[in-house]
Design an enzyme around this catalytic site. Structure first.
Site: not given
Ligand code: GDP
Ligand code: MN
Length: 380
Positions: A101, A185
């Site tokens: 992530y 993101e």
């Protein structure tokens, strides 16, 4: 404004971040052709501006073009958290070895940006962050200095990401700066079996204040989904979804914010912020009411209007129109005061709708709306 995954993917590619080959379509037949062109196997992904598509069944692996067509047919039209799927992205599948992530986000609390990264990315990142916060690294980023190799190395080290991700971290920062984003993101950023680093998903939130120099997304059609946020955006309303049960509509941001406080003071929770603005027309009121009433979390609605430039009779006219258009099944408490309040109240009295009641004070209106919401919640 949030971008779709395929738009984020496009920006990543322009900045040299590796993304899978992919194409977008709204046709299952076309999905089959795209899958064939990609080599047969394909990942079919819902294009909606919300996360959690994988868990909702909006991401499917297809073993051949026929399966891709079938998956597209299944996913198109699907409802994901109130967003209707209007298009799918057909992507070349990727042999995932490990999922990471990574994101950069504007952190208003620290007055700067922060890099968030974890070696345990993927669909369960929220759970990882909640149960094992130490597995998620948060590194402040000085916006003036930006992210160069040294900072990227620090981020990767802190999160336990392999050194091959450093280049992506540097490029991702460039995406944020060049595109005027408040959030970029990638989840998951993956290491493939061949050792390549690939962005398998992308979320970008652009700063609306920079729209004037990011004209490329300016012509985008407003989303037409059913979620109240999307309905509000399509109608150009100043709306923020909150997590309570009392819908709140008022004129002027200050009045609406204090109404939220008063509702909270009565032991209830506001379901939204909706400012219909100064000089609001009957049309705006009707649009606002239809958005708030469409929110399944709303148990009662509080309309609090102090007429200044806005005349209360126009507001009342909008409420009456909305009652006919929307046919509400939830109670409304209306408090009108100021400019033309008498005429506004008379209009609502004349309509005599069984679900609408009037209050003369803001506190009284909030108490009543809170009580009605609680009663509706306990009644099931
Ligand atoms: P989200 O659930 O909305 O965040 O959608 P994602 O694009 O992140 O997809 C959900 C999950 O599907 C990812 O976390 C991956 O585990 C998986 N996934 C997506 N694309 C591929 C792919 O090409 N290959 C493999 N093996 N998994 C994929
Ligand atoms: Mn994802």
């Amino acid at each position: 404004m949030d971008l779709y995954e395929h738009q984020a993917r496009e920006l990543f590619a322009e900045h040299g971040i590796v993304v899978p080959r992919a194409e977008v379509t709204d046709s299952p037949q076309r999905a089959r052709e795209i899958a064939r062109a990609l080599g047969g196997r394909a990942v079919v992904k819902a294009q909606v501006k919300t996360g959690g598509r994988g868990k909702a069944g909006g991401v499917r692996l297809a073993a051949d073009p026929a399966e891709a067509e079938e998956a597209a047919r299944h996913i198109l039209g699907m409802d994901i958290k109130g967003h209707t799927v209007g298009a799918v992205m057909i992507a070349e599948p990727c042999a995932v070895e490990q999922e990471f992530y990574v994101s950069y986000i504007l952190d208003r609390a620290c007055g700067g940006f922060v890099a968030i990264a974890s070696a345990e990315g993927g669909m369960d990142i929220e759970e990882v962050a909640a149960t094992r916060p130490e597995a998620v690294a948060r590194i402040p980023v000085d916006p003036a200095a930006g992210v160069h190799t040294a900072t990227a190395v620090r981020i990767a080290d802190a999160a336990g990401l392999p050194p091959q991700t450093v280049d992506t971290l540097v490029r991702l920062w460039k995406v944020l700066v060049r595109e005027d984003a408040l959030l970029v993101e990638v989840n998951p950023l993956v290491r493939t079996a061949e050792g390549r680093i690939v962005a398998l998903d992308g979320k970008i939130t652009l700063d609306d204040n920079a729209r004037f120099r990011q004209s490329r997304w300016g012509e985008e059609k407003p989303a037409s989904g059913d979620a109240p946020e999307e309905r509000a955006a399509a109608k150009g309303l100043n709306y923020v979804k909150l997590d309570g049960e009392v819908g709140v509509i008022g004129n002027g941001a200050g009045l609406v914010m204090s109404t939220l406080d008063v509702v909270a003071g009565c032991g209830a929770r506001p379901a939204n912020f909706l400012d219909i603005g100064g000089g609001a027309s009957a049309r705006v009121m009707a649009d606002g009411l239809s958005v708030v009433l469409s929110d399944p979390d709303v148990k009662s609605v509080l309309v609090n209007v102090f007429g200044g430039i806005t005349a209360c009779d126009a507001v009342a006219d909008g409420i009456v129109r909305a009652l006919d258009e929307v046919r509400p099944t939830k109670p409304l408490v209306v408090r009108l005061d100021g400019n033309s309040a008498d005429r506004g109240r008379a209009l609502l009295d004349a309509r005599a709708h069984p679900l609408v009641e009037q209050a003369t004070t803001m506190d009284g209106a909030a108490r009543r709306a809170a009580r009605l919401a609680t009663a509706a919640a306990t009644a099931g």
